[in-house]
Design a protein around this motif. Structure first.
Motif, PDB file in Angstrom:
ATOM      1  N   HIS A  46     -13.939   1.104  10.378  1.00 51.51           N
ATOM      2  CA  HIS A  46     -15.105   1.964  10.142  1.00 51.51           C
ATOM      3  C   HIS A  46     -15.933   1.314   9.021  1.00 51.51           C
ATOM      4  O   HIS A  46     -15.437   1.150   7.895  1.00 51.51           O
ATOM      5  N   ARG A  89     -20.467   4.058   9.932  1.00 52.97           N
ATOM      6  CA  ARG A  89     -19.096   4.094  10.465  1.00 52.97           C
ATOM      7  C   ARG A  89     -18.955   3.127  11.659  1.00 52.97           C
ATOM      8  O   ARG A  89     -17.965   2.447  11.792  1.00 52.97           O
ATOM      9  N   ASN A  96     -12.131   2.535  16.445  1.00 51.88           N
ATOM     10  CA  ASN A  96     -10.715   2.923  16.428  1.00 51.88           C
ATOM     11  C   ASN A  96     -10.312   3.768  17.643  1.00 51.88           C
ATOM     12  O   ASN A  96      -9.269   4.418  17.637  1.00 51.88           O
ATOM     13  N   ARG A  97     -11.159   3.755  18.655  1.00 51.22           N
ATOM     14  CA  ARG A  97     -10.809   4.369  19.947  1.00 51.22           C
ATOM     15  C   ARG A  97     -10.866   3.323  21.054  1.00 51.22           C
ATOM     16  O   ARG A  97     -10.881   3.657  22.228  1.00 51.22           O
ATOM     17  N   ILE A 144     -13.438  10.771   5.563  1.00 52.25           N
ATOM     18  CA  ILE A 144     -14.776  11.345   5.360  1.00 52.25           C
ATOM     19  C   ILE A 144     -14.718  12.480   4.340  1.00 52.25           C
ATOM     20  O   ILE A 144     -15.591  12.628   3.502  1.00 52.25           O
ATOM     21  N   THR A 203      -1.981   3.410  10.130  1.00 50.49           N
ATOM     22  CA  THR A 203      -3.318   3.677   9.606  1.00 50.49           C
ATOM     23  C   THR A 203      -3.084   4.233   8.209  1.00 50.49           C
ATOM     24  O   THR A 203      -2.328   5.200   8.048  1.00 50.49           O
ATOM     25  N   GLU A 205      -4.800   5.891   4.969  1.00 50.78           N
ATOM     26  CA  GLU A 205      -5.989   6.528   4.378  1.00 50.78           C
ATOM     27  C   GLU A 205      -5.801   6.511   2.859  1.00 50.78           C
ATOM     28  O   GLU A 205      -4.898   7.163   2.322  1.00 50.78           O
ATOM     29  N   PHE A 301      -9.060  15.639   9.737  1.00 50.47           N
ATOM     30  CA  PHE A 301     -10.067  14.817  10.418  1.00 50.47           C
ATOM     31  C   PHE A 301     -11.065  15.644  11.236  1.00 50.47           C
ATOM     32  O   PHE A 301     -11.372  15.290  12.382  1.00 50.47           O
ATOM     33  N   ARG A 311     -11.573  13.064  19.975  1.00 48.37           N
ATOM     34  CA  ARG A 311     -10.912  14.033  19.102  1.00 48.37           C
ATOM     35  C   ARG A 311     -11.878  14.538  18.034  1.00 48.37           C
ATOM     36  O   ARG A 311     -12.469  13.740  17.312  1.00 48.37           O
TER      37      ARG A 311
HETATM   38  O1  LIG Z   1     -12.043  11.266   7.826  1.00 49.50           O
HETATM   39  C1  LIG Z   1     -12.081  11.380   9.042  1.00 49.50           C
HETATM   40  O2  LIG Z   1     -12.461  12.429   9.598  1.00 49.50           O
HETATM   41  C2  LIG Z   1     -11.667  10.243   9.927  1.00 49.50           C
HETATM   42  C3  LIG Z   1     -10.804   9.278   9.199  1.00 49.50           C
HETATM   43  C4  LIG Z   1     -10.353   8.235  10.191  1.00 49.50           C
HETATM   44  O3  LIG Z   1     -11.115   7.362  10.517  1.00 49.50           O
HETATM   45  N1  LIG Z   1      -9.128   8.368  10.660  1.00 49.50           N
HETATM   46  C5  LIG Z   1      -8.606   7.499  11.653  1.00 49.50           C
HETATM   47  C6  LIG Z   1      -7.188   7.872  11.956  1.00 49.50           C
HETATM   48  C7  LIG Z   1      -6.575   6.918  12.947  1.00 49.50           C
HETATM   49  C8  LIG Z   1      -5.179   7.335  13.396  1.00 49.50           C
HETATM   50  O4  LIG Z   1      -5.031   8.467  13.862  1.00 49.50           O
HETATM   51  O5  LIG Z   1      -4.269   6.494  13.305  1.00 49.50           O
HETATM   52  C9  LIG Z   1      -9.463   7.624  12.896  1.00 49.50           C
HETATM   53  O6  LIG Z   1      -9.847   8.749  13.231  1.00 49.50           O
HETATM   54  O7  LIG Z   1      -9.727   6.611  13.523  1.00 49.50           O
END
Ligand SMILES: O=C(O)CCC(=O)N[C@@H](CCC(=O)O)C(=O)O
Ligand code: ZN
Length: 327
Positions: A46, A89, A96-97, A144, A203, A205, A301, A311
């Motif tokens: 991101h 982002r 990340n999808r 975020i 992942t 954070e 999230f 999601r």
């Molecule tokens: O802060 C947020 O709302 C999103 C933070 C974020 O980018 N989280 C990742 C998590 C990835 C995972 O589940 O391994 C994402 O949503 O891509």
């Protein structure tokens, strides 16, 4: 910027090996006498999550200047330079999808870059010396929203496999003492490394999104120290696993946005991991209501603006660590 362009496709020496600038944001460290670990640090999946970019940048600069001398093969990935350049982002799609082949279903800059990144990660692991090796990937992010637990790691789906005490200990030493268990396959980068390359991958954070220069780097000091140690020491001298150190959450529900008319029923400043009362309305997806089902259910999230089909909210509940199968 000029320096970066000049370094593209160049190989530099450091006291202990070579630094190979393979592509924009793709830097391979090849020690002349490599240890038995292959380590990937990625950031900027991101583009606006700047703290991980600063951390990776400073590690690479430390190696170039000679203050960091890796003995383990390391791949640094600055995943989405195009998104960094516009301070967003992503350019077109949430990268990340798009892993584990999801990049084959489109042609955006992120689809192309995710495909290339998979290629670089595969090449990095394939090029390792023969023999028994350990693979690690820490995909570094910032969230975020504020979070009731500032640092937390997502442990990708293990398909029934055990969770690793040494990884929980390493993350705890990094200051990451909250773990979220993902219980299903995903198209995230960390799950790709787990599933395709059998790496220990997460992942991670590390805090909240901030503009470049506004990150309080003291908050990341423990993580930066451990990331450096992992690649500079033959074996890490980790403390014994302490089950009291790590708090574990399990994903309860994944709420997707399926229609334009998707709404969240709590303010933007509600922090990740905030618990809600049973029965409380969390979201509506068109006419479908999502209410809190279990006592202790917390949100994480939340994002009402995700693309359709993606999601928009997770809910989690805490579980005792003793319930995990640990090795
Ligand atoms: O802060 C947020 O709302 C999103 C933070 C974020 O980018 N989280 C990742 C998590 C990835 C995972 O589940 O391994 C994402 O949503 O891509
Ligand atoms: Zn992120």
């Amino acid at each position: 910027m000029t320096d970066d362009v000049q370094l593209l496709n160049q190989t530099l020496a450091y006291d202990g090996g070579q630094i190979i600038f393979q592509d924009y944001g793709v830097v391979v460290i090849e020690p002349s006498e490599p240890g038995s670990k292959d380590v990937v640090y990625s950031c900027a999946v991101h583009g606006d999550e700047t703290a991980p970019i600063e951390i990776v940048r400073d590690m690479i600069h430390g190696i170039m200047r000679g203050s960091i001398k890796p003995v383990q093969r390391t791949l640094f990935l600055i995943a989405n330079p195009a998104a960094i350049a516009i301070n967003k982002r992503f350019v077109d799609m949430n990268m990340n999808r798009l892993f584990s082949g999801a990049h084959e279903k489109g042609h955006s800059p992120e689809h192309k870059r995710a495909a290339n990144i998979e290629h670089y990660v595969s090449a990095f692991f394939d090029d390792a010396p023969s023999g028994e090796r350990r693979r690690y990937h820490y995909d570094l992010h910032t969230a975020i929203r504020d979070s009731q637990y500032e640092k937390f790691g997502v442990y990708p789906f293990t398909h029934g496999g055990p969770y690793k005490k040494d990884q929980l200990t390493f993350l705890a030493e990094c200051g990451v003492t909250t773990i979220l268990l993902n219980q299903a396959p995903t198209t995230t980068f960390s799950y790709y490394s787990v599933r395709t390359h059998r790496a220990d991958a997460f992942t991670v954070e590390l805090g909240k999104v901030k503009p470049f220069g506004e990150n309080d780097r003291s908050k990341f000091a423990a993580a930066e120290k451990m990331f450096t140690k992992l690649i500079c020491e033959a074996e890490l001298d980790l403390p014994e696993f302490d089950p009291q150190r790590t708090k574990v959450f399990d994903v309860c529900r994944t709420i997707n946005r399926t229609v334009e008319d998707f709404k969240l029923y709590f303010p933007d400043d509600v922090a990740n991991f905030t618990p809600f009362k049973q029965g409380q309305l969390l979201a509506t997806d068109g006419s479908k209501e999502y209410r809190v089902e279990q006592a202790g259910e917390r949100i994480i999230f939340p994002n009402a603006n995700v693309a359709l089909g993606q999601r928009a909210l997770l809910t989690v509940v805490d579980i005792p660590l003793e319930r995990l199968q640990l090795v």
